[in-house]
Design a protein around this motif. Structure first.
Motif, short mmCIF file in Angstrom:
data_model
loop_
_atom_site.label_atom_id
_atom_site.label_comp_id
_atom_site.label_asym_id
_atom_site.label_seq_id
_atom_site.Cartn_x
_atom_site.Cartn_y
_atom_site.Cartn_z
N TYR A 441 0.84 -1.20 0.00
CA TYR A 441 0.00 0.00 0.00
C TYR A 441 0.88 1.25 0.00
O TYR A 441 1.95 1.31 0.63
CB TYR A 441 -0.91 0.02 1.24
N SER A 442 0.42 2.26 -0.72
CA SER A 442 1.08 3.57 -0.72
C SER A 442 0.01 4.65 -0.76
O SER A 442 -1.14 4.39 -1.15
CB SER A 442 2.02 3.71 -1.91
N ARG A 443 0.40 5.86 -0.40
CA ARG A 443 -0.56 6.97 -0.42
C ARG A 443 -1.08 7.21 -1.83
O ARG A 443 -2.22 7.66 -2.01
CB ARG A 443 0.11 8.24 0.11
N ALA A 444 -0.26 6.92 -2.83
CA ALA A 444 -0.68 7.13 -4.21
C ALA A 444 -1.88 6.27 -4.55
O ALA A 444 -2.71 6.63 -5.39
CB ALA A 444 0.48 6.84 -5.16
N MET A 445 -2.00 5.10 -3.91
CA MET A 445 -3.15 4.24 -4.17
C MET A 445 -4.43 4.90 -3.69
O MET A 445 -5.49 4.77 -4.33
CB MET A 445 -2.96 2.90 -3.48
N ASP A 446 -4.34 5.60 -2.56
CA ASP A 446 -5.50 6.34 -2.10
C ASP A 446 -5.94 7.37 -3.12
O ASP A 446 -7.13 7.58 -3.37
CB ASP A 446 -5.19 7.04 -0.77
N GLN A 447 -4.94 8.00 -3.71
CA GLN A 447 -5.24 9.00 -4.73
C GLN A 447 -5.93 8.35 -5.93
O GLN A 447 -6.84 8.93 -6.53
CB GLN A 447 -3.96 9.71 -5.16
N VAL A 449 -7.82 5.68 -5.84
CA VAL A 449 -9.19 5.39 -5.43
C VAL A 449 -10.03 6.67 -5.44
O VAL A 449 -11.19 6.67 -5.88
CB VAL A 449 -9.21 4.74 -4.03
N GLU A 450 -9.42 7.75 -4.97
CA GLU A 450 -10.14 9.02 -4.98
C GLU A 450 -10.47 9.44 -6.41
O GLU A 450 -11.56 9.97 -6.68
CB GLU A 450 -9.32 10.10 -4.28
N ARG A 451 -9.50 9.20 -7.31
CA ARG A 451 -9.77 9.55 -8.71
C ARG A 451 -10.92 8.72 -9.26
O ARG A 451 -11.76 9.21 -10.03
CB ARG A 451 -8.51 9.32 -9.56
N ARG A 452 -10.97 7.44 -8.86
CA ARG A 452 -12.04 6.58 -9.34
C ARG A 452 -13.39 7.05 -8.80
O ARG A 452 -14.38 7.08 -9.54
CB ARG A 452 -11.77 5.13 -8.89
N VAL A 453 -13.42 7.43 -7.51
CA VAL A 453 -14.66 7.94 -6.93
C VAL A 453 -15.07 9.24 -7.61
O VAL A 453 -16.25 9.47 -7.93
CB VAL A 453 -14.49 8.15 -5.41
N ARG A 454 -14.09 10.11 -7.87
CA ARG A 454 -14.39 11.37 -8.54
C ARG A 454 -14.88 11.13 -9.96
O ARG A 454 -15.79 11.81 -10.45
CB ARG A 454 -13.14 12.26 -8.55
N MET A 455 -14.29 10.12 -10.62
CA MET A 455 -14.73 9.81 -11.97
C MET A 455 -16.17 9.32 -11.96
O MET A 455 -16.96 9.68 -12.84
CB MET A 455 -13.82 8.73 -12.59
N GLU A 456 -16.52 8.51 -10.97
CA GLU A 456 -17.90 8.04 -10.87
C GLU A 456 -18.85 9.22 -10.68
O GLU A 456 -19.93 9.28 -11.29
CB GLU A 456 -18.05 7.05 -9.72
#
Length: 704
Positions: A441-447, A449-456
């Protein structure tokens, strides 16, 4: 807070009953005293009335007799004879005076020796009525009872006589009689009061005895049961419930409670085993793992020990259930769990814990004071390598793999929920990286996921805002290289990010459920464009192919949507081709076959997209009602270099033609590929060499 229990309630009831009884007794005694006084008053009044009546009768009789005896003496005015007659009366007790008077009311004789009042007129309060009375007259002023009687000789009234009876002595006698009656009543009341006191004492003793009996036979057993119930409620299911040999209801209750406690303890053991263990693999489940994780994290705070969480998810496991059945899938999971357990036992170190989270996901907890990152990396690598080896199930080899996500505590998260979320994100990134690998896991993975949520979020309403549009890739007949139709492809021009790859946003739409609203809009727009080809450019024989996602198929509403769109756009059903992937059909072939049969009966064509990539391949051609198959581009790409791909492509074409099914080749990017397909008898083809995806206007130029 003081508890107001059953014993206190029973004592309260007894005390209240005794107080009510005492109050009633006091009220009765008080009423008895009032009744005694009332009875004394009535007795005194009755006695007084009786004495008065008797005295009145006696006085009237005596006065009449005296009047009769005085007729002659008064007629002859014989004062001596009058005096003798009066003296006999005066000697009697309680006589206050005796007066003989004339008809005019003057005193003739007063009974004294010298008759001091002789000739005086009577002026007392009784005189007037006494003189005027025609018969015996009784008067009283409360001190004296005056009885007067007239004296006649013939019709002539000679005068009269008055006898005054003193009432003081009578009143004294009445008082003495009342006092004697009061003393008698008081003595009777005292005897009754003693009996009442003894009865009250007996009642108090009975109440105390009853409270002790209630305490011993009812309250104490119930308290024992309550104590045992609190122990059971606190989780001590082995709490001792007292035995009882009583044959009454309380004994039955205690024995029943004892049996219930034993049953609860037995069921608790069974429930704990079921609640904390996975029934298929026997490993710890999600609940047990979470409790242990919380405890380990609490213990490790402030200590040198560190934790690692490994999320291991079996790759492509759904393919096993869909093709070989769930029984085979369960056997695969059992073998996977056994392999993972062996590796964890050998290399996980002390305190390692393996759990199955459900489905095809396993989680491993590692604990160490050494380099936890190196330890978890080595274990993750061993898991990936070991689970690549085939599994033998029902005589056949099954090749799968595993994707592992690793997260560390306390580096990546401070709480269990966040740590598990990070492990799941890392595992998803391992899937994205191609499966069969592990990722930390890295902080970039959170980003990401956030991008995926924002895309949705951005994708919601994108069609209404005009950001989504359709392009069309032409489809040509291989035999004469003639345009016969086009495949509708969805494109998204994001207002800030520009063009978004379809593989990215369609996956988001599928997982979020947005495809269920976007899909019908795409179908409607594609049919409208096809009708525009026919109306404006004469492309009446051109079909349009529209991709349908597995989620749209699962809703079971696709046939009605297609019928509504065709009716709305007035498009001929045979000009619409529905494309669906083989994986969308696998696992629910019976329901999907019924749906596809309904579409084909209406005239709509059904094509199987990406054919050849499924697990069971050609076997579906016999079970699913379809009109065509589209050979996956991965086979066409190497058809000039790889003999296996060429042979497989040739076999698909031959098999499909033998079943009367049209064959479409995707991904034709070279002239040589097109020539090979023509030689093998492929029906239709599409690809960049034949035509890139284009707008409606660009496609119109090909039509004309």
């Amino acid at each position: 807070m003081m508890r107001y229990g059953l014993y206190a309630r029973s004592v309260t009831v007894l005390l209240a009953a005794m107080l009510v009884t005492v109050a009633v007794v006091i009220s009765i005694l008080q009423r008895q005293g009032e009744m005694r006084e009332e009875m004394l008053s009535h007795s005194r009044d009755s006695l007084h009335q009786l004495v008065q009546d008797r005295l009145r009768e006696y006085g009237e009789g005596q006065t009449r007799r005296l009047a009769t005896s005085l007729v002659n003496p008064l007629y002859y005015f014989d004062l001596d004879a009058i005096g003798i007659a009066i003296a006999d009366v005066q000697r009697q007790p309680n006589i206050d005076y005796v007066l003989v008077y004339s008809a005019a009311g003057d005193i003739i004789h007063d009974g004294s020796r010298d008759i001091a009042t002789y000739g005086q007129a009577m002026d007392d309060v009784f005189a007037h009525d006494a003189v005027s009375t025609e018969s015996v007259r009784v008067q009283s002023d409360g001190r004296v009872l005056d009885v007067a009687a007239p004296i006649y000789i013939g019709e002539e009234r000679l005068g009269g006589v008055r006898i005054g009876y003193s009432l003081d002595a009578v009143r004294a006698d009445e008082d003495n009689a009342s006092a004697a009656l009061r003393r008698s009543l008081h003595e009777i009341s005292q005897r009754h009061l003693q009996w009442v006191i003894w009865l009250l004492a007996a009642l108090v003793a009975l109440g105390i005895a009853m409270s002790l009996i209630v305490q011993r036979t009812l309250v104490r057993p119930i308290r024992q049961l309550a104590d045992a119930a609190r122990e059971i409620e606190a989780g001590n299911y082995g709490a001792e419930v007292p035995a009882s040999r009583r044959n009454d209801e309380v004994g039955e209750l205690m024995r029943g409670f004892r049996r219930m406690g034993e049953s609860i303890a037995r069921h608790d053991r069974d429930i704990r085993r079921m609640a904390y263990n996975d029934p298929l693999t026997g490993l710890a489940n999600r609940l047990a793992f979470r409790e242990i994780l919380d405890a380990r994290m609490l213990q490790s705070q402030g200590a040198a020990r560190r934790l690692a969480l490994l999320f291991a998810d079996v790759d492509d496991f759904k393919r096993i259930n869909d093709t070989l059945g769930h029984d085979v899938g369960d056997e695969v999971l059992v073998q996977f769990g056994g392999r993972i357990s062996d590796i964890v036992d050998r290399y996980g170190g002390d305190g390692a814990l393996l759990a199955r989270f459900g489905g095809d996901e396993f989680v491993i907890l590692l604990e160490s004071t050494d380099d936890i990152r190196e330890m978890s990396s080595r274990l993750a690598g061993l898991l990936v390598d070991e689970l690549r080896r085939p599994i033998l199930v029902e005589g056949r080899q099954v090749f799968l793999g595993v994707s592992v996500g690793v997260t560390l505590f306390p580096e990546d998260a401070s709480g269990a929920t966040m740590l598990m979320k990070n492990g799941d994100i890392a595992m998803y990134q391992a899937k994205v990286a191609g499966k069969g690998c592990y990722r930390f896991y890295s902080r970039a993975m959170d980003q990401a996921v956030e991008r995926r949520v924002r895309m949705e979020q951005d994708l919601r309403g994108a069609w209404e805002r005009g950001e989504l549009s359709l392009v069309y890739q032409p489809v040509f007949r291989v035999a004469d290289n003639r345009l016969v139709g086009a495949e509708a492809l969805l494109r998204w021009r994001h207002p800030t990010q520009g063009m978004v790859a379809p593989s990215v946003f369609i996956d988001v739409a599928e997982q979020s459920g947005l495809i269920e609203t976007i899909g019908p809009s795409v179908l409607r727009a594609a049919c409208r464009d096809a009708m525009q080809w026919q109306r404006d450019f004469g492309g009446a024989d051109l079909f349009v192919a529209v991709n349908v996602s597995p989620r749209q198929l699962r809703t079971g509403d696709l046939a009605r949507q297609v019928e509504d769109v065709l009716r709305e756009t007035a498009m001929a059903p045979e000009r619409l081709h529905i494309e669906l992937t083989e994986t969308a059909v696998i696992g629910d072939e019976l329901r999907i076959s019924s749906l596809l049969a309904r579409l084909r009966e209406s005239g709509v064509k059904v094509w199987l997209d990406d054919f050849g990539t499924g697990f069971s391949g050609l076997s579906h051609l016999r079970r699913v009602p379809i009109d065509g198959v589209k050979i996956d581009r991965s086979f066409i790409a190497d058809v000039l270099r790889d003999p296996d791909d060429l042979a497989l492509t040739t076999a698909i074409i031959a098999m499909a033609h033998s079943l009367g099914i049209t064959v479409v080749a995707e991904g034709v990017e070279q002239e040589g590929q097109f020539d090979v397909l023509r030689e093998r008898g492929c029906d239709l083809a599409q690809g960049y060499w034949l035509g890139h995806p284009m707008s409606v206007q660009e496609l119109a130029q090909l039509i004309v």
